[in-house]
Scaffold this motif. Structure first.
Motif, PDB file in Angstrom:
ATOM      1  N   GLY A   8       0.976  -1.239   0.023  1.00  0.00           N
ATOM      2  CA  GLY A   8       0.031  -0.037  -0.005  1.00  0.00           C
ATOM      3  C   GLY A   8       0.738   1.211  -0.063  1.00  0.00           C
ATOM      4  O   GLY A   8       1.699   1.483   0.841  1.00  0.00           O
ATOM      5  N   SER A   9       0.560   2.103  -0.954  1.00  0.00           N
ATOM      6  CA  SER A   9       1.585   3.396  -0.983  1.00  0.00           C
ATOM      7  C   SER A   9       0.835   4.497  -1.014  1.00  0.00           C
ATOM      8  O   SER A   9       0.941   5.547  -1.409  1.00  0.00           O
ATOM      9  N   GLY A  10      -0.363   4.336  -0.042  1.00  0.00           N
ATOM     10  CA  GLY A  10      -1.226   5.752   0.332  1.00  0.00           C
ATOM     11  C   GLY A  10      -0.535   6.434   1.305  1.00  0.00           C
ATOM     12  O   GLY A  10       0.441   6.390   1.614  1.00  0.00           O
ATOM     13  N   THR A  11      -1.378   7.327   2.058  1.00  0.00           N
ATOM     14  CA  THR A  11      -1.081   8.128   3.279  1.00  0.00           C
ATOM     15  C   THR A  11       0.061   7.454   4.163  1.00  0.00           C
ATOM     16  O   THR A  11       1.114   7.749   4.324  1.00  0.00           O
ATOM     17  N   MET A  12      -0.345   6.191   4.485  1.00  0.00           N
ATOM     18  CA  MET A  12       0.565   5.614   5.649  1.00  0.00           C
ATOM     19  C   MET A  12       1.779   4.624   4.887  1.00  0.00           C
ATOM     20  O   MET A  12       2.764   4.746   5.576  1.00  0.00           O
ATOM     21  N   GLY A  13       1.297   4.001   3.897  1.00  0.00           N
ATOM     22  CA  GLY A  13       2.450   3.327   3.141  1.00  0.00           C
ATOM     23  C   GLY A  13       3.730   4.074   2.878  1.00  0.00           C
ATOM     24  O   GLY A  13       4.598   3.647   3.085  1.00  0.00           O
ATOM     25  N   ASN A  14       3.436   5.201   2.232  1.00  0.00           N
ATOM     26  CA  ASN A  14       4.636   5.915   1.834  1.00  0.00           C
ATOM     27  C   ASN A  14       5.547   6.465   2.815  1.00  0.00           C
ATOM     28  O   ASN A  14       6.564   6.385   3.115  1.00  0.00           O
ATOM     29  N   GLY A  15       4.602   6.862   3.866  1.00  0.00           N
ATOM     30  CA  GLY A  15       5.355   7.497   5.271  1.00  0.00           C
ATOM     31  C   GLY A  15       6.303   6.202   5.873  1.00  0.00           C
ATOM     32  O   GLY A  15       7.376   6.302   6.257  1.00  0.00           O
ATOM     33  N   ILE A  16       5.682   4.973   5.982  1.00  0.00           N
ATOM     34  CA  ILE A  16       6.472   3.794   6.500  1.00  0.00           C
ATOM     35  C   ILE A  16       7.549   3.465   5.616  1.00  0.00           C
ATOM     36  O   ILE A  16       8.628   3.365   6.009  1.00  0.00           O
ATOM     37  N   ALA A  17       7.462   3.418   4.384  1.00  0.00           N
ATOM     38  CA  ALA A  17       8.568   3.224   3.429  1.00  0.00           C
ATOM     39  C   ALA A  17       9.516   4.117   3.561  1.00  0.00           C
ATOM     40  O   ALA A  17      10.784   3.796   3.788  1.00  0.00           O
ATOM     41  N   HIS A  18       9.164   5.374   3.562  1.00  0.00           N
ATOM     42  CA  HIS A  18      10.296   6.596   3.922  1.00  0.00           C
ATOM     43  C   HIS A  18      11.013   6.383   5.257  1.00  0.00           C
ATOM     44  O   HIS A  18      12.318   6.044   5.091  1.00  0.00           O
ATOM     45  N   VAL A  19      10.517   5.991   6.357  1.00  0.00           N
ATOM     46  CA  VAL A  19      11.019   5.828   7.669  1.00  0.00           C
ATOM     47  C   VAL A  19      11.868   4.607   7.500  1.00  0.00           C
ATOM     48  O   VAL A  19      13.171   4.788   8.023  1.00  0.00           O
ATOM     49  N   PRO A 142       1.260  12.095  10.557  1.00  0.00           N
ATOM     50  CA  PRO A 142       2.248  11.745   9.657  1.00  0.00           C
ATOM     51  C   PRO A 142       3.554  10.850  10.172  1.00  0.00           C
ATOM     52  O   PRO A 142       4.171  11.113  11.098  1.00  0.00           O
ATOM     53  N   VAL A 143       3.417   9.798   9.116  1.00  0.00           N
ATOM     54  CA  VAL A 143       4.523   8.554   9.897  1.00  0.00           C
ATOM     55  C   VAL A 143       6.014   9.332   9.979  1.00  0.00           C
ATOM     56  O   VAL A 143       6.469   8.960  11.124  1.00  0.00           O
ATOM     57  N   PRO A 144       6.535   9.920   9.245  1.00  0.00           N
ATOM     58  CA  PRO A 144       8.000  10.444   9.431  1.00  0.00           C
ATOM     59  C   PRO A 144       8.134  11.342  10.726  1.00  0.00           C
ATOM     60  O   PRO A 144       9.077  11.537  11.150  1.00  0.00           O
ATOM     61  N   ILE A 145       7.131  11.937  11.179  1.00  0.00           N
ATOM     62  CA  ILE A 145       7.092  12.986  12.225  1.00  0.00           C
ATOM     63  C   ILE A 145       6.614  12.288  13.558  1.00  0.00           C
ATOM     64  O   ILE A 145       7.245  12.242  14.450  1.00  0.00           O
ATOM     65  N   MET A 146       5.442  11.468  13.524  1.00  0.00           N
ATOM     66  CA  MET A 146       4.826  11.150  14.879  1.00  0.00           C
ATOM     67  C   MET A 146       5.761   9.848  15.398  1.00  0.00           C
ATOM     68  O   MET A 146       5.855   8.814  14.795  1.00  0.00           O
ATOM     69  N   LYS A 147       6.031   9.820  16.834  1.00  0.00           N
ATOM     70  CA  LYS A 147       6.858   8.772  17.320  1.00  0.00           C
ATOM     71  C   LYS A 147       6.264   7.477  17.875  1.00  0.00           C
ATOM     72  O   LYS A 147       6.917   6.426  17.813  1.00  0.00           O
TER      73      LYS A 147
END
Ligand SMILES: NC(=O)c1ccc[n+]([C@@H]2O[C@H](COP(=O)([O-])OP(=O)(O)OC[C@H]3O[C@@H](n4cnc5c(N)ncnc54)[C@H](O)[C@@H]3O)[C@@H](O)[C@H]2O)c1
Length: 296
Positions: A8-19, A142-147
């Motif tokens: 899944g490359s939506g809101t969450m998936g792209n953030g998870i991949a980034h991190v 947003p995944v890259p920001i939230m701890k």
């Protein structure tokens, strides 16, 4: 662990991949839609650019992060992964079929995690032959920001799997918290009834939209009021989580507010539809209460 797949490359998936990619894992980002993959990669790139501008990372880290991600349109790209994190559309049928397929594709040691907000981890685990290696990893947006990562142990999740996922989450510079598999887990079980109560207070005329949000912002030091936050999450998402709590916990205190149901029926879903409790206009940061709730 080295190889991670994100479904899944939506809101969450792209953030998870980034991190994960920024923490030097090799990431395969998988989505059935090429358009969503392109969009996800563009968002990751934009977020990395912003981090370089703010001098949070170097241009070399930006490049390394992008080089660590490859995009794919079929699930078999996940076959060689040590860990798969599923962040596909919140739909039980879709998730169960993804997990069934992943279980057949991946080696016996692969851990399968879901980012679901509301589907029981034990139910997902039951369609696999490795329930001990199925777990919830509930990232926040947003995944890259939230701890926070809520790490959810299903009935059969092994302690070794939990320990691995807790350690891995810490490697990502996140703060994981272990919880058990109950409807809404902890975050949504507490957050959503608060949002629902704010909507009921509005409906009963206790106060207006701005006033309710101001009380919680000023009085409780919340960075965003509950009605504003509901608009950000999406009122359809809030409604569906309240329904999961109401059904799963069999208690009418979780009944969704009629106003919430009405707004979703009307297509007023918050930021994504341009209107919820507030009206959202492109380029404007000013908070304007939507006509429906504006005082005369
Ligand atoms: N949005 C949030 O704030 C938030 C927060 C925490 C958890 N979650 C959970 O994360 C998950 C994803 O939510 P989202 O907001 O990123 O959704 P989204 O709609 O933005 O993205 C979902 C993606 O899944 C893809 N998809 C659908 N079926 C697929 C399949 N069979 N294989 C591969 N990809 C498929 C879609 O094309 C889409 O790109 C959901 O389970 C949701 O409950 C969301």
């Amino acid at each position: 662990m080295k190889n991670i797949a994100v479904i899944g490359s939506g809101t969450m998936g792209n953030g998870i991949a980034h991190v994960f990619a920024q923490t030097k894992y090799k990431v395969r980002l998988i989505d059935i839609s090429q358009e969503q993959l392109d969009k996800g990669m563009a968002i990751i790139s934009k977020n990395l650019d912003r981090m370089v501008t703010k001098e949070k990372i170097t241009a070399a880290v930006r490049q390394m992060t992008l080089d660590n991600i490859t995009a794919h349109t079929t699930l078999d790209a996940a076959a060689e992964s040590d860990l798969v994190i599923e962040a596909a559309t919140e739909n039980e049928k879709i998730k169960l079929s993804i997990f069934k397929e992943l279980d057949a594709l991946c080696g016996p040691d692969t851990i399968l995690a879901s980012n679901t907000s509301s589907i029981p981890i034990s139910k997902i685990a039951a369609v696999t032959n490795r329930p001990g290696k199925v777990i919830g990893m509930h990232f926040m947006n947003p995944v890259p920001i939230m701890k926070l990562v809520e790490v959810i142990n299903g009935k059969e999740t092994s302690s070794a799997t939990s320990a691995t996922v807790m350690e891995l989450s810490r490697n990502l510079q996140k703060s994981p918290v272990e919880v058990n598999d109950f409807p809404g887990f902890v975050a949504n079980r507490i957050l959503m009834p608060m949002i629902n109560e704010a909507i009921i207070s509005l409906q009963e005329g206790v106060a207006g939209v701005m006033e309710i949000d101001s009380v919680m912002k000023i009085g409780m030091a919340h960075p965003m009021g509950p009605l504003h936050l509901a608009d950000f999450i999406g009122l359809d998402v809030c409604l569906s989580i309240m329904e999961v709590l109401h059904d799963g916990l069999s208690n009418d205190k979780y009944a969704p507010s009629p106003v919430l149901i009405e707004l979703v029926k009307a297509g007023d879903l918050g930021v994504k539809s341009g209107q919820g409790f507030y009206r959202y206009e492109r380029g404007s940061k000013e908070l304007i209460v939507s006509d429906r709730f504006a005082k005369n």
